[in-house]
Write an enzyme that holds these catalytic residues in place. Structure first.
Site, PDB file in Angstrom:
ATOM      1  N   SER A  95      -2.389   2.569   7.033  1.00 39.03           N
ATOM      2  CA  SER A  95      -1.716   3.349   5.993  1.00 39.03           C
ATOM      3  C   SER A  95      -0.722   2.529   5.178  1.00 39.03           C
ATOM      4  O   SER A  95      -0.060   3.069   4.290  1.00 39.03           O
ATOM      5  CB  SER A  95      -0.998   4.556   6.600  1.00 39.03           C
ATOM      6  OG  SER A  95       0.046   4.130   7.431  1.00 39.03           O
ATOM      7  N   THR A 197       2.614   5.522   5.727  1.00 40.63           N
ATOM      8  CA  THR A 197       3.742   4.977   4.964  1.00 40.63           C
ATOM      9  C   THR A 197       4.809   4.367   5.871  1.00 40.63           C
ATOM     10  O   THR A 197       5.098   4.910   6.922  1.00 40.63           O
ATOM     11  CB  THR A 197       4.431   6.085   4.117  1.00 40.63           C
ATOM     12  OG1 THR A 197       3.460   6.725   3.334  1.00 40.63           O
ATOM     13  CG2 THR A 197       5.533   5.541   3.239  1.00 40.63           C
ATOM     14  N   THR A 215       3.147   1.737   0.940  1.00 33.86           N
ATOM     15  CA  THR A 215       2.026   2.498   1.502  1.00 33.86           C
ATOM     16  C   THR A 215       0.712   2.151   0.814  1.00 33.86           C
ATOM     17  O   THR A 215       0.710   1.658  -0.325  1.00 33.86           O
ATOM     18  CB  THR A 215       2.283   4.012   1.325  1.00 33.86           C
ATOM     19  OG1 THR A 215       1.313   4.757   2.059  1.00 33.86           O
ATOM     20  CG2 THR A 215       2.195   4.436  -0.127  1.00 33.86           C
ATOM     21  N   ARG A 225      -4.871   7.783  -7.971  1.00 36.89           N
ATOM     22  CA  ARG A 225      -3.821   8.657  -7.428  1.00 36.89           C
ATOM     23  C   ARG A 225      -2.629   7.812  -6.937  1.00 36.89           C
ATOM     24  O   ARG A 225      -2.791   6.795  -6.280  1.00 36.89           O
ATOM     25  CB  ARG A 225      -4.388   9.477  -6.267  1.00 36.89           C
ATOM     26  CG  ARG A 225      -3.368  10.423  -5.603  1.00 36.89           C
ATOM     27  CD  ARG A 225      -2.722   9.810  -4.374  1.00 36.89           C
ATOM     28  NE  ARG A 225      -1.893  10.762  -3.639  1.00 36.89           N
ATOM     29  CZ  ARG A 225      -1.073  10.424  -2.648  1.00 36.89           C
ATOM     30  NH1 ARG A 225      -0.968   9.169  -2.269  1.00 36.89           N
ATOM     31  NH2 ARG A 225      -0.363  11.344  -2.034  1.00 36.89           N
ATOM     32  N   THR A 248       8.184  10.393   4.151  1.00 35.87           N
ATOM     33  CA  THR A 248       6.823  10.092   4.568  1.00 35.87           C
ATOM     34  C   THR A 248       6.038  11.405   4.542  1.00 35.87           C
ATOM     35  O   THR A 248       6.617  12.477   4.582  1.00 35.87           O
ATOM     36  CB  THR A 248       6.803   9.472   5.979  1.00 35.87           C
ATOM     37  OG1 THR A 248       5.462   9.118   6.330  1.00 35.87           O
ATOM     38  CG2 THR A 248       7.342  10.433   7.024  1.00 35.87           C
ATOM     39  N   GLY A 249       4.733  11.293   4.443  1.00 36.77           N
ATOM     40  CA  GLY A 249       3.919  12.505   4.459  1.00 36.77           C
ATOM     41  C   GLY A 249       3.168  12.700   3.162  1.00 36.77           C
ATOM     42  O   GLY A 249       2.912  11.742   2.430  1.00 36.77           O
TER      43      GLY A 249
HETATM   44  N1  GLY Z   1       3.528   9.334   1.395  1.00 37.33           N
HETATM   45  C1  GLY Z   1       2.502   8.494   0.974  1.00 37.33           C
HETATM   46  C2  GLY Z   1       1.621   9.069  -0.023  1.00 37.33           C
HETATM   47  O1  GLY Z   1       1.534  10.284  -0.162  1.00 37.33           O
HETATM   48  O2  GLY Z   1       0.953   8.312  -0.694  1.00 37.33           O
END
Ligand code: GLY
Length: 339
Positions: A95, A197, A215, A225, A248-249
């Site tokens: 990640s 992340t 990330t 994106r 994070t998330g």
């Molecule tokens: N928190 C990392 C992302 O949504 O890309």
């Protein structure tokens, strides 16, 4: 191929359930990680630096590096850059960095940002083939009048400024992408296997703050994106007068609420970092009817050195490094999952 942010059924998917009192119970049980400790040689009830917090288990290695920098009298900005760079270089991490999962077109695209005590900031988004987007982000901050460079332009600027590209082929990642193409499942489960992340916030011995975030974003995202991690105020926010926070998330949820900025502004108003993080989480919960499988967590350090964090679901651990502690601890949370 249609990609939805909604979690799709998957054999490995864990079912999340809401237990409304989980957060209150965590607070009551003292699991909220509002840690106050006396600074060495001080009667203060609050920790002052040095202090490093970072997200997830991979934060332990990142903190160790950051601590090395702080311990040798290094700058807190160097600490947060070099700390997360350790995780960027770990090709087993799915990640963060070039070992991350690809987007739905098979490309690993990276996002990162960095911010110092005085609010100076740099960021890159949607960059490919660079091992250390965090260092490019810092260079954007230090060598340009801009904050955020993206895509082709960011890559070209990085090349022109001495960053060498690196091509990485990881058979396991390619196999996962081919399997995803075959099943066309979109399954952004962000809380499992301690992934998603690395965000880091740190304070040096003199109380100066800095933060970083990097990330590879959501696995199998739409090409192009960008999540919260390179967005100042979303994935990271630092204001030396108030505090620092990182997230994070699921990035979309964090961007919509300017999550890290929210946490810092609440701390500026005097709120404890854990309560500020919890309020930011609850704004996300209030704003989104369907939180099924969508994790978000925040970490924060207030300007006086008090620190804490909170997450939507249980399972969000963060790495803490102080003069007295080097450990991975859970944040408090509002919901729990069966799994
Ligand atoms: N928190 C990392 C992302 O949504 O890309």
């Amino acid at each position: 191929m249609v990609v939805s942010l909604r979690t799709m059924p998957h054999p490995d998917r864990r079912r999340f359930i809401k237990l409304g009192l989980a957060g209150s119970a965590a607070l009551a049980a003292g699991c909220a990680n509002t840690t106050t400790e006396a600074a060495p040689g001080s009667e203060s009830p609050h920790a002052k630096g040095p202090l490093v917090l970072s997200t997830w288990k991979h934060g332990m290695a990142a903190n160790a590096k950051a601590w090395e920098v702080l311990g040798s009298g290094g700058d807190v900005l160097d600490a947060v850059e070099k700390g997360v760079a350790v995780v960027e270089s770990d090709l087993s991490n799915r990640s963060v960095g070039l070992g991350g999962m690809p987007d739905r077109d098979g490309h690993v695209t990276l996002d990162a940002c960095i911010q110092d005590h005085d609010g100076r900031a740099g960021a890159v988004a949607f960059v490919q083939r660079f091992e250390h987007p965090i260092s490019i982000a810092r260079a954007v901050m230090e060598r340009t009048p801009h904050v955020l460079l993206v895509g082709d332009g960011a890559e070209r600027w990085a090349l022109e400024n001495g960053f060498a590209p690196r091509d990485v082929e990881i058979p396991e990642v390619r196999a996962a992408w081919l399997e995803w193409l075959r099943t066309a499942e979109y399954n952004p489960v962000v809380n499992i296997e301690n992934h998603d992340t690395i965000g880091m916030v740190a304070m040096d011995a003199s109380g100066r703050l800095a933060g970083s975030c990097t990330t590879s974003g959501m696995a199998f995202k739409i090409h192009g994106r960008v999540g919260d991690s390179p967005i100042i105020g979303a994935g990271l926010f630092v204001d030396g007068a108030a505090g620092a926070a990182c997230a994070t998330g699921v990035g979309e949820l964090v961007i919509r609420t300017a999550g890290s900025h929210t946490v810092v502004e609440l701390m500026r108003q005097g709120m404890d970092p854990t309560e500020a993080s919890r309020e930011a989480v609850q704004r996300i919960i209030r704003q989104n009817k369907d939180m099924d499988g969508k994790q978000v967590g925040f970490l924060a350090i207030r300007a006086d050195g008090v620190f804490g964090g909170w997450s939507v679901y249980d399972g969000f651990d963060f790495a803490v490094r102080t003069n007295n502690r080097e450990e991975l601890v859970p944040t408090g949370y509002d919901r729990t999952w069966e799994g």
